[in-house]
Every structure is written in C-alpha cells, then in structure tokens.
Design an enzyme around this catalytic site. Structure first.
Site, PDB file in Angstrom:
ATOM      1  N   ASP A 201       0.817  -0.992   0.161  1.00 28.45           N
ATOM      2  CA  ASP A 201       0.072   0.249   0.075  1.00 28.45           C
ATOM      3  C   ASP A 201       1.469   1.087   0.339  1.00 28.45           C
ATOM      4  OD1 ASP A 201      -1.647   2.662   0.752  1.00 28.45           O
ATOM      5  OD2 ASP A 201      -2.909   1.346   1.702  1.00 28.45           O
ATOM      6  N   HIS A 202       1.206   1.761  -1.145  1.00 31.90           N
ATOM      7  CA  HIS A 202       2.104   3.046  -0.717  1.00 31.90           C
ATOM      8  C   HIS A 202       2.100   3.693  -0.602  1.00 31.90           C
ATOM      9  CE1 HIS A 202      -0.409   4.847  -3.992  1.00 31.90           C
ATOM     10  NE2 HIS A 202      -0.240   5.717  -3.379  1.00 31.90           N
ATOM     11  N   HIS A 264      -5.990   2.238   1.188  1.00 33.93           N
ATOM     12  CA  HIS A 264      -5.506   4.756   2.133  1.00 33.93           C
ATOM     13  C   HIS A 264      -6.015   4.817   2.739  1.00 33.93           C
ATOM     14  CE1 HIS A 264      -3.442   3.519  -1.836  1.00 33.93           C
ATOM     15  NE2 HIS A 264      -3.732   3.846  -2.706  1.00 33.93           N
TER      16      HIS A 264
END
Ligand SMILES: NC(=O)c1ccc[n+]([C@@H]2O[C@H](COP(=O)([O-])OP(=O)(O)OC[C@H]3O[C@@H](n4cnc5c(N)ncnc54)[C@H](OP(=O)(O)O)[C@@H]3O)[C@@H](O)[C@H]2O)c1
Length: 518
Positions: A201-202, A264
């Site tokens: 999950d960047h 996010h």
C-alpha cells in the site's frame, strides 16, 4: 553502486536495526507496464544513486512482448528521464545500474516460462554472488497474482527453509472482496511464507505517514490528549483532482470504496487510532492496526444508510478544463452505478475512542488534490471571552498533511493585536523546510524494506481481510439499494451535498481545502 549500510536518515527508516541490502536478483513481472516505468525503475535508480544497492544486484524484467536487453534498457532510461522525481538524471548512475538490467520474455500463465526463468537466474553474470536470493515483484494485473505465485513455487523459486531469501511483492488491489482476498492469501501462503509476502500500500511508504508513529509516540504533548476526553472528531480526506481517465475498465468494478477506502484511507485511519505498540517491529505495529479494525463492528444496513454516502461525478470543469461525467468516460457503462466518491462515519468501539466519530472521504474529479488528517479537539469553554467573541471559541485543530506540502500545523485561538478579541491562527511545520534531508518516494522505501525483509510498512493478511469485511458490508448495502441514493456531484466541487450533511447533522463541517493551502 556500492554496498552500504542503510543510514536511518536516508531514507529515514523506522526499523530499529540498520540492515544491508543483500546481493539479490529482483524480477519485475509486468516490466513493460506503466507502474514499472513510472515508479519501480525510478525507485531502483534512486536506491542506486543513494548507495543503497550492492554491486551484485540484478533486475530482470518479465513481460510478453519481444524485446532485447538493450531495447528494454533504453525504454526504461527514457521513462526514468520523464518520471524521476529528481532531475536531471545522473547518467553515470543509470549507466551502471542499467548494465545489471535484463529482459525476459514470458507468459504469466505459462509454467514453462518460470522454469526458463529459474535457469536464467542461475546464469546471470551476477549469479555467483547473488546465489538464490530473489525478490519477485508482481506489478501485473491482479488476476495473475495467485497464478504467478503458484508457478514460481512449481519452478522451485518460492520460499525455502534453507535461509535463502525468496520474497514476493504484491501490488494492489489485493482481492476485490473478503472472499477473494482470503483465497488469494491462501494461494500466496501455500507458495511463500507470510513473512516473505509484501502486500503494497504505497501510502505506507510515504514519510509523512510513517511520521504519524513518531509524532504520536515520540512526543509527550499529544498522546495524553489523543482520546475521547479531548478529541471531538477526526477527519481523513484523500481527494483526487483527476477523473478515472483511461482506467474506466478497472474502475467500473472497483469504485472508490474498493480502490481507496479499503486500503489508503484505512491505513491512515488505523495509524491515527491505534494504541502504542510494544515495539517498532512489524508484528507489534500491525497487531495494533488490526485491533482498530476489529473494534469496528460490521455495520448494519440501517447504520450504513445513515452513515455512508456514495456519489458519482456528473461532469463539469476543473482548472477551466471540461471533464466529462463518469458515465461518459471510456469503458464505463452509460448507466453505471459505480461510486467515484465515498464519505463514511465510523466509530471505534473501544475505551480510547468511545463516542468519537472518524469521518473518512475520498473522491475523484474534486476541487483539489490533497491527503490530510484533521484531529479536531473539543471546544474550549468560552465563558471568559463571551463578551468579546461574537461566536464561541474555535476548536483547536491538528492538521497532518500527507500530500502535497507535507507537514503538520495546529490551529489555536490567539488575541488579535490591539483588540480584545480572539482569532484562530496556525502554527505550522513544513517537512521540506524543517529537514534538508533527501525525501525519498514511497516506492524507494518500500522496495528497500522488502529487500531487507522488513515488513512493517506492508499489509498483513488479517489486516487486509478486516478491511474487506467493512468494505464488503458497505458494497452489499449499496447493491441492495440499486440506483437509489447515488447523487451526482459537479467536477471541481468537494463532493455531493449529502457528504456535507453527514457532518452537519452532527453539528460539524468538513474543514475546507482552501484553508489548507500552504
Ligand atoms: N500504474 C500505476 O500507477 C499503478 C498504481 C498503483 C498500483 N498499480 C498496480 O500495478 C499493477 C500493474 O499496473 P500497470 O498500470 O503497470 O499495468 P499495465 O501498464 O497494464 O502493465 C501490465 C504489464 O503486465 C504485462 N502482462 C500483461 N499480461 C501478461 C501476460 N499474460 N504475461 C506476461 N506479462 C503480461 C504487460 O506486458 P506485455 O503487454 O508486454 O506482456 C505489462 O508489462 C496492477 O496491479 C495495478 O493495479 C499500478
């Protein structure tokens, strides 16, 4: 390139034990794709530039179309010059790194291709030092994630018990609902040990997101106030200015809840709300994050009807540019019910947060692009200032801006000079002016962590499943409602009026984006 100890300052690592990136062959599946060009290769370049990759390091790009090593290197070089977040590109560093990059043509669903890959990995010029330490990066369409892991295992390339490092990075989305995520977890875990699976999950790779842990637990001034006694409510916004553009085909099946809320927004939510972990190791932090999600009961249909808003953009203008309605976008059904906006009110049923609403929202084609967490404190008693304040005193707000202009600010009431009046003012810290350190991109941090086996910034299987439990309940409520309650909002607005009403009925309001400009 040179072997380097990771300096805790560059990139700033949470991990307690500095570690060396071992000689490794990194295989990127989906090597001719958008993500590889925009993010993954620029990240490897910056790691090399910062001395974080060892000499004995190789990158193998796996995709279908025919290409020579030189053609592949040239494509990646062109993309690097376009997408690198630091410019100009250091051509010496790139030349050296690209001499360790190779192309491998194969089909993801062809088990024979993985056997050929295994042979190729043994015969690379760098192989003698690399041994059998491999990092596999699944930057492909999600339908291939499980199959690729199975094929890697069948070719003898998955986790081994002999201490050889075999690691797997999996891109998002991880499943499309709880059932598919559970199935994917089972398939991946049959091939790779959970400690070797790195679900990206960047957002977790962003320095400002990691700073939440420092901000909360490395300071004594806020944590004592971080609870229902002092905090009125919390707002978390991930606002995108772009529409779906060319991603209509994917987005039709995802929508905002699956695309952004499940990952996010929930990551920001859990890091904001979690208890202090026993240590900064991966399991302790992830245990606390999962506890937050587990403390949210599966919402009932009537709860969802009152507390979750969905909407779709109906066209308009952003920066004077016309944007079509979502239903007019490429590969989108003309009667699509996919939400491009979601706002939700959650409560965490534990002692710390009892009665404190967390309002989460995300949407596309909105007025401005920003990600922010606002902690809104309870209103102070106004009796002392009643004569001079037209209204009641403003609530103190702690604003944590994740992007852009990363920073933290606190809004407090101050005396207006020369007058017996108060006004809310900002005290601000901007990340870029507060530190003159290099600020790495999220993918740099995440790739280096996967290379050294540090899992803190990746999502654990139970975390993914808990997040899907909540999103599934929302999606199934919407499916039952059909076309009812899917308002349209104008592009360039901050979403539908129903989103404002979600807070207004509680006597609150969304903190307006224009107040957040740096
Ligand atoms: N792009 C982004 O900014 C972004 C952001 C976040 C997450 N992601 C995730 O990253 C993943 C990749 O996205 P992307 O945008 O890079 O996709 P993309 O541009 O469509 O690239 C897909 C890649 O997979 C390869 N491929 C497709 N089918 C194949 C097959 N049967 N055998 C071998 N290779 C095959 C394609 O190469 P050939 O056509 O040459 O085979 C291409 O290299 C997705 O899971 C996406 O959700 C992307």
């Amino acid at each position: 390139m040179s072997i380097a100890i990771i300096d805790p300052a560059c990139p700033a690592l949470i991990s307690e034990h500095p570690a060396q990136v071992p000689p490794t062959a990194a295989v990127i599946f989906g090597a001719t794709g958008d993500l590889t060009h925009r993010k993954i290769v620029p990240a490897f370049y910056h790691l090399a530039k910062n001395g974080l990759l060892p000499d004995d390091f190789a990158i193998i790009g796996f995709a279908r179309r025919p290409k020579s090593d030189d053609e592949f290197r040239k494509d990646l070089g062109d993309a690097l010059r376009q997408f690198s977040h630091t410019k100009p590109v250091d051509e010496e560093v790139w030349k050296k790194l690209s001499s360790h990059i190779y192309y491998f043509q194969g089909e993801l669903d062809d088990p024979e291709a993985y056997k050929r890959l295994a042979e190729k990995l043994k015969t690379l010029p760098e192989s003698a030092k690399i041994g059998e330490n491999y990092l596999f990066y699944l930057a492909t369409s999600p339908e291939y994630f499980g199959q690729a892991a199975q094929n890697l295992a069948a070719a003898g390339l998955a986790s081994k018990a002999d201490g050889t490092r075999r690691r797997l990075i999996v891109e998002k989305p991880f499943g499309s609902d709880l059932k598919s995520a559970q199935e994917l977890n089972r398939t991946l875990q049959a091939a790779f040990a959970e400690k070797d699976i790195f679900r990206i999950d960047h957002y977790l790779g962003k320095e400002t997101v990691q700073n939440l842990i420092y901000f909360r637990f490395a300071n004594s001034i806020y944590e004592p106030l971080w609870n229902h006694l002092y905090i009125d409510h919390v707002q978390i916004t991930v606002a995108e200015q772009v529409g779906v553009e060319s991603r209509g085909g994917y987005y039709e099946h995802a929508g905002a809840a699956r695309d952004m809320l499940q990952n996010h927004l929930f990551q920001l939510f859990t890091l904001t709300a979690m208890e202090a972990p026993a240590s900064l190791d991966a399991e302790s932090i992830r245990d606390e994050k999962v506890k937050v999600l587990r403390s949210i009961p599966t919402p009932s249909l009537s709860f969802l009807q009152k507390n979750v808003v969905r909407a779709q953009y109906g066209g308009g203008y952003i920066n004077n540019k016309p944007i079509p309605s979502y239903r007019q976008e490429e590969k989108v059904a003309h009667d699509s019910l996919t939400e491009t906006f979601v706002a939700a009110r959650f409560e965490i049923d534990n002692w710390r947060w009892h009665g404190v609403p967390f309002y989460l929202r995300t949407g596309k084609a909105l007025a401005t692009q920003f990600t922010e967490i606002n902690i809104v404190f309870k209103r102070p008693p106004s009796v002392l200032f009643a004569a001079s304040s037209e209204d009641r005193l403003r609530r103190n707000t702690l604003r944590i801006r994740i992007q852009p202009n990363e920073g933290i600010s606190i809004k407090f009431n101050a005396k207006v000079p020369g007058k017996a009046e108060s006004e809310a003012v900002d005290m601000a810290f901007l990340y870029r002016s507060g530190f003159d350190h290099y600020l790495p991109e999220a993918y740099e941090r995440l790739i280096v962590d996967a290379l050294i086996g540090e899992s803190t910034l990746f999502t654990r299987s139970d975390e993914v499943e808990q997040a899907w439990r909540l999103v599934d309940s929302i999606k199934s409520a919407w499916a039952q409602q059909g076309a009812r309650d899917l308002p349209l909002y104008a592009c360039g607005s901050m979403g539908p009026v129903e989103s404002d009403q979600l807070l207004e009925k509680d006597g609150r309001f969304w903190i307006r984006p224009k107040e957040m400009a740096s």
